[in-house]
Design a protein around this motif. Structure first.
Motif, PDB file in Angstrom:
ATOM      1  N   PRO A 129       0.813  -1.220   0.000  1.00 46.31           N
ATOM      2  CA  PRO A 129       0.000   0.000   0.000  1.00 46.31           C
ATOM      3  C   PRO A 129       0.846   1.270   0.000  1.00 46.31           C
ATOM      4  CG  PRO A 129      -0.607  -1.459   1.815  1.00 46.31           C
ATOM      5  CD  PRO A 129       0.633  -2.010   1.199  1.00 46.31           C
ATOM      6  N   TYR A 130       0.234   2.324  -0.496  1.00 45.72           N
ATOM      7  CA  TYR A 130       0.870   3.630  -0.408  1.00 45.72           C
ATOM      8  C   TYR A 130       0.930   4.069   1.053  1.00 45.72           C
ATOM      9  CZ  TYR A 130       0.334   4.167  -5.484  1.00 45.72           C
ATOM     10  OH  TYR A 130       0.406   4.012  -6.851  1.00 45.72           O
ATOM     11  N   SER A 131       1.764   5.040   1.315  1.00 48.77           N
ATOM     12  CA  SER A 131       1.974   5.567   2.667  1.00 48.77           C
ATOM     13  C   SER A 131       0.677   6.073   3.290  1.00 48.77           C
ATOM     14  CB  SER A 131       2.990   6.707   2.609  1.00 48.77           C
ATOM     15  OG  SER A 131       3.111   7.329   3.863  1.00 48.77           O
ATOM     16  N   ASP A 132       0.629   6.026   4.595  1.00 48.63           N
ATOM     17  CA  ASP A 132      -0.464   6.584   5.373  1.00 48.63           C
ATOM     18  C   ASP A 132      -0.408   8.119   5.358  1.00 48.63           C
ATOM     19  OD1 ASP A 132      -1.457   6.918   8.711  1.00 48.63           O
ATOM     20  OD2 ASP A 132      -2.702   5.981   7.173  1.00 48.63           O
ATOM     21  N   ASP A 133       0.766   8.671   5.139  1.00 50.69           N
ATOM     22  CA  ASP A 133       0.981  10.116   5.054  1.00 50.69           C
ATOM     23  C   ASP A 133       0.541  10.601   3.665  1.00 50.69           C
ATOM     24  OD1 ASP A 133       2.510  12.695   5.968  1.00 50.69           O
ATOM     25  OD2 ASP A 133       3.300  12.221   3.959  1.00 50.69           O
ATOM     26  N   TYR A 134      -0.342  11.589   3.616  1.00 49.43           N
ATOM     27  CA  TYR A 134      -0.925  12.027   2.345  1.00 49.43           C
ATOM     28  C   TYR A 134       0.122  12.501   1.338  1.00 49.43           C
ATOM     29  CZ  TYR A 134      -3.765  14.382  -1.096  1.00 49.43           C
ATOM     30  OH  TYR A 134      -4.324  14.771  -2.285  1.00 49.43           O
ATOM     31  N   ARG A 135       1.015  13.373   1.742  1.00 49.08           N
ATOM     32  CA  ARG A 135       1.997  13.923   0.803  1.00 49.08           C
ATOM     33  C   ARG A 135       2.906  12.824   0.248  1.00 49.08           C
ATOM     34  NH1 ARG A 135       1.549  17.117   5.072  1.00 49.08           N
ATOM     35  NH2 ARG A 135       0.629  19.155   4.830  1.00 49.08           N
ATOM     36  N   THR A 136       3.289  11.886   1.112  1.00 47.04           N
ATOM     37  CA  THR A 136       4.106  10.758   0.652  1.00 47.04           C
ATOM     38  C   THR A 136       3.305   9.895  -0.311  1.00 47.04           C
ATOM     39  OG1 THR A 136       5.319  10.801   2.740  1.00 47.04           O
ATOM     40  CG2 THR A 136       5.514   8.795   1.391  1.00 47.04           C
ATOM     41  N   CYS A 137       2.048   9.655   0.018  1.00 47.98           N
ATOM     42  CA  CYS A 137       1.167   8.845  -0.833  1.00 47.98           C
ATOM     43  C   CYS A 137       1.071   9.421  -2.240  1.00 47.98           C
ATOM     44  CB  CYS A 137      -0.223   8.757  -0.205  1.00 47.98           C
ATOM     45  SG  CYS A 137      -1.495   8.117  -1.320  1.00 47.98           S
ATOM     46  N   ILE A 138       0.807  10.723  -2.348  1.00 49.55           N
ATOM     47  CA  ILE A 138       0.643  11.278  -3.691  1.00 49.55           C
ATOM     48  C   ILE A 138       1.962  11.285  -4.461  1.00 49.55           C
ATOM     49  CG2 ILE A 138      -1.469  12.547  -3.174  1.00 49.55           C
ATOM     50  CD1 ILE A 138       0.251  15.117  -3.094  1.00 49.55           C
ATOM     51  N   ALA A 139       3.079  11.402  -3.753  1.00 58.39           N
ATOM     52  CA  ALA A 139       4.383  11.296  -4.432  1.00 58.39           C
ATOM     53  C   ALA A 139       4.585   9.874  -4.948  1.00 58.39           C
ATOM     54  CB  ALA A 139       5.515  11.688  -3.481  1.00 58.39           C
ATOM     55  N   GLU A 140       4.207   8.872  -4.147  1.00 55.42           N
ATOM     56  CA  GLU A 140       4.318   7.471  -4.585  1.00 55.42           C
ATOM     57  C   GLU A 140       3.392   7.205  -5.772  1.00 55.42           C
ATOM     58  OE1 GLU A 140       5.302   5.533  -0.196  1.00 55.42           O
ATOM     59  OE2 GLU A 140       3.216   5.715  -0.852  1.00 55.42           O
ATOM     60  N   ALA A 141       2.183   7.731  -5.698  1.00 55.19           N
ATOM     61  CA  ALA A 141       1.225   7.545  -6.787  1.00 55.19           C
ATOM     62  C   ALA A 141       1.710   8.221  -8.072  1.00 55.19           C
ATOM     63  CB  ALA A 141      -0.148   8.091  -6.383  1.00 55.19           C
ATOM     64  N   LYS A 142       2.302   9.402  -7.940  1.00 51.21           N
ATOM     65  CA  LYS A 142       2.824  10.103  -9.113  1.00 51.21           C
ATOM     66  C   LYS A 142       3.975   9.321  -9.744  1.00 51.21           C
ATOM     67  CE  LYS A 142       4.427  14.600 -10.706  1.00 51.21           C
ATOM     68  NZ  LYS A 142       4.781  15.971 -10.298  1.00 51.21           N
ATOM     69  N   ARG A 143       4.865   8.806  -8.912  1.00 54.35           N
ATOM     70  CA  ARG A 143       5.984   7.999  -9.422  1.00 54.35           C
ATOM     71  C   ARG A 143       5.452   6.776 -10.170  1.00 54.35           C
ATOM     72  NH1 ARG A 143       8.004   5.485  -4.860  1.00 54.35           N
ATOM     73  NH2 ARG A 143       6.606   3.833  -5.491  1.00 54.35           N
ATOM     74  N   ASP A 144       4.492   6.068  -9.579  1.00 55.87           N
ATOM     75  CA  ASP A 144       3.912   4.901 -10.251  1.00 55.87           C
ATOM     76  C   ASP A 144       3.268   5.290 -11.579  1.00 55.87           C
ATOM     77  OD1 ASP A 144       4.735   3.134  -8.301  1.00 55.87           O
ATOM     78  OD2 ASP A 144       2.720   2.743  -7.509  1.00 55.87           O
ATOM     79  N   MET A 145       2.575   6.417 -11.603  1.00 57.28           N
ATOM     80  CA  MET A 145       1.938   6.870 -12.837  1.00 57.28           C
ATOM     81  C   MET A 145       2.989   7.160 -13.906  1.00 57.28           C
ATOM     82  SD  MET A 145      -0.280  10.285 -13.629  1.00 57.28           S
ATOM     83  CE  MET A 145       1.186  11.271 -13.434  1.00 57.28           C
ATOM     84  N   GLN A 146       4.026   7.882 -13.533  1.00 56.86           N
ATOM     85  CA  GLN A 146       5.077   8.235 -14.494  1.00 56.86           C
ATOM     86  C   GLN A 146       5.791   6.992 -15.030  1.00 56.86           C
ATOM     87  OE1 GLN A 146       7.187  10.988 -11.938  1.00 56.86           O
ATOM     88  NE2 GLN A 146       6.209  12.757 -12.897  1.00 56.86           N
ATOM     89  N   GLN A 147       5.922   5.969 -14.186  1.00 55.18           N
ATOM     90  CA  GLN A 147       6.584   4.725 -14.594  1.00 55.18           C
ATOM     91  C   GLN A 147       5.605   3.731 -15.225  1.00 55.18           C
ATOM     92  OE1 GLN A 147       8.531   3.326 -11.014  1.00 55.18           O
ATOM     93  NE2 GLN A 147      10.050   4.958 -11.083  1.00 55.18           N
TER      94      GLN A 147
END
Length: 170
Positions: free
Chosen positions: A51-69
């Motif tokens: 799962p993505y991080s429980d922290d919102y800002r970290t989560c959206i950074a992880e989601a953005k990285r996954d999207m870009q990749q």
């Protein structure tokens, strides 16, 4: 045939109209459960193995990285098939103008020929963005109907809008 409400949701710290709050149940999960009550459909949670991080800002950074990749994260407990369903209500938060990449993992696993997908998303200002088109591209053979965007801040009061939309999709 039965209806399936497949959804991706995330609890923890979330963004609500300019502020961050912790929630025990994600906005999309709340919406999916209301929709299950309305339609009588079965619920399936699209859950990432990592799962993505429980922290919102970290989560959206992880989601953005996954999207870009163009990542396709592993999803837990995917059904072998969706043969028992002809209608799928697909719920997700809007991340970076599209769906979380785990939703793509779900969509790309199955042949949706002869099935109808009704998209619904939760968001804090970006609506459906391009998700209806993204679903059409990822879900082989599916008919994709007009989706419903629910503002995350307004989820608790969205039941009547969900009921109206569900009636219109029939």
């Amino acid at each position: 045939m039965k209806k399936l409400i497949a959804y991706y949701s995330r609890a923890g710290e979330n963004y609500f109209g300019g502020e961050y709050r912790r929630i025990a149940v994600g906005n999309t999960e709340k919406t999916a459960k209301m929709l299950a009550e309305t339609t009588g459909g079965d619920l399936f949670r699209i859950e990432q193995a990592r799962p993505y991080s429980d922290d919102y800002r970290t989560c959206i950074a992880e989601a953005k990285r996954d999207m870009q990749q163009k990542a396709r994260p592993e999803v837990l407990n995917l059904p072998d098939n969706l043969d028992g369903y002809d209608e799928i209500y697909l719920g997700y938060p809007n991340y970076w103008g599209t769906m979380p990449m785990a939703v793509y993992t779900f969509l790309e696993k199955y042949d949706f020929t002869g099935k109808t997908i009704h998209p619904f998303c939760t968001h804090e200002g970006s609506g459906l963005s391009n998700t209806e088109r993204d679903i059409q591209s990822a879900a082989s053979g599916a008919k994709v109907t007009r989706g419903l965007a629910v503002c995350g801040s307004d989820v608790d009061g969205a039941k009547s809008a969900l009921e109206k939309w569900a009636r219109e999709t029939r």
